[in-house]
Design a protein around this motif. Sequence first.
Motif, PDB file in Angstrom:
ATOM      1  N   MET A 163     -10.566   9.345  14.469  1.00 28.56           N
ATOM      2  CA  MET A 163     -10.190   9.468  15.968  1.00 28.56           C
ATOM      3  C   MET A 163     -10.262  10.866  16.293  1.00 28.56           C
ATOM      4  O   MET A 163     -10.581  11.409  17.424  1.00 28.56           O
ATOM      5  CB  MET A 163      -8.597   9.070  16.430  1.00 28.56           C
ATOM      6  N   VAL A 189      -8.045  -1.149  21.551  1.00 35.07           N
ATOM      7  CA  VAL A 189      -8.704  -0.360  20.385  1.00 35.07           C
ATOM      8  C   VAL A 189      -7.644  -0.139  19.400  1.00 35.07           C
ATOM      9  O   VAL A 189      -6.517   0.186  19.752  1.00 35.07           O
ATOM     10  CB  VAL A 189      -9.238   0.826  20.951  1.00 35.07           C
ATOM     11  N   VAL A 195      -4.808   1.431  23.437  1.00 35.15           N
ATOM     12  CA  VAL A 195      -4.987   1.898  22.394  1.00 35.15           C
ATOM     13  C   VAL A 195      -3.947   2.095  21.314  1.00 35.15           C
ATOM     14  O   VAL A 195      -2.611   2.223  21.570  1.00 35.15           O
ATOM     15  CB  VAL A 195      -5.750   3.556  22.147  1.00 35.15           C
ATOM     16  N   THR A 197     -12.360   7.916  21.412  1.00 28.46           N
ATOM     17  CA  THR A 197     -11.457   6.692  21.786  1.00 28.46           C
ATOM     18  C   THR A 197     -10.966   6.587  23.275  1.00 28.46           C
ATOM     19  O   THR A 197     -10.991   5.539  23.849  1.00 28.46           O
ATOM     20  CB  THR A 197     -10.015   7.234  21.198  1.00 28.46           C
ATOM     21  N   GLU A 238     -11.715   1.758  15.109  1.00 32.72           N
ATOM     22  CA  GLU A 238     -12.190   3.102  15.206  1.00 32.72           C
ATOM     23  C   GLU A 238     -11.753   3.937  13.760  1.00 32.72           C
ATOM     24  O   GLU A 238     -10.565   3.854  13.634  1.00 32.72           O
ATOM     25  CB  GLU A 238     -12.001   4.074  16.353  1.00 32.72           C
ATOM     26  N   GLY A 286      -9.573  12.490  19.914  1.00 34.04           N
ATOM     27  CA  GLY A 286      -9.580  11.317  20.995  1.00 34.04           C
ATOM     28  C   GLY A 286     -10.602  11.147  22.074  1.00 34.04           C
ATOM     29  O   GLY A 286     -10.505  10.121  22.950  1.00 34.04           O
ATOM     30  N   SER A 324      -7.169   2.713  16.443  1.00 30.67           N
ATOM     31  CA  SER A 324      -7.739   3.898  15.931  1.00 30.67           C
ATOM     32  C   SER A 324      -7.139   4.388  14.840  1.00 30.67           C
ATOM     33  O   SER A 324      -5.711   4.350  14.870  1.00 30.67           O
ATOM     34  CB  SER A 324      -8.158   4.914  16.998  1.00 30.67           C
TER      35      SER A 324
END
Length: 238
Positions: A92, A113, A139, A98, A89, A95, A115
């Motif tokens: 961000m 993920v 994440v 996200t 990503e 978030g 980010s």
Amino acid sequence: MILMEGIQPGNIANTSRRKEARIVLNRLFTAAAHDEDAPRWRKPGLSWETATAQERADASDSTYMPISPQCGDLLYILVRATRPSSIVEFGMSYGVSTIYLASAVADNGTGHVVSTELSAAKVAGARANLAEARVADYVTILTGDAMNTLNDIPAPIAFVLLDGWKDLCLPVLRSLESRLAVGALIVADDINLPSLSDYLEYLRDPANGYVSVAFPVGDGMEISCWTANGLSDQKGAL
């Protein structure tokens, strides 16, 4: 109601709809509704157009700039359906997107993920939001310029969300191309903005290896598939 054997409504996972995530998302969407009221940036001798990405990020740390709830649901659907092992990503913010991506990863039981975000204030806020939504474990956050921080992300990258500064979406994508999995999905938000024109022109040219379509949700999303067409070895980091 007709149910498949063994499946009950309460057993169908959608982490983005659980109480912890909804509390965070509702709070962020409510705050974002006041983005237009945020103080406008003023810096003597420097315009928004000539400012660096870092200067723009620092000046925008009080604005949320999130995707819409419908765009979030679309991201969740795409990730659930494609089950990507690696998601990148770009942009961000606090978030919101996200949380949708990480929720889909959590419900898939596979994937992660990565980010990126330039604003230190937003990184701190996003970390807290992801933890409160109970998706932080899915994440990794990279703070800094995506043109540098994403250099060490290994192939294959199966899903990319581009929602950072629009003039950087194409350079960021080009820097990732040599690591994209064949069939990777690339999603860009806010395609109605003029600053994405170069990006759209590139993605919509079949010679560049993509199949791309505009999707009418929020301020418009471009959903693209990297078909490679033998281009993977020819393209890469700029």
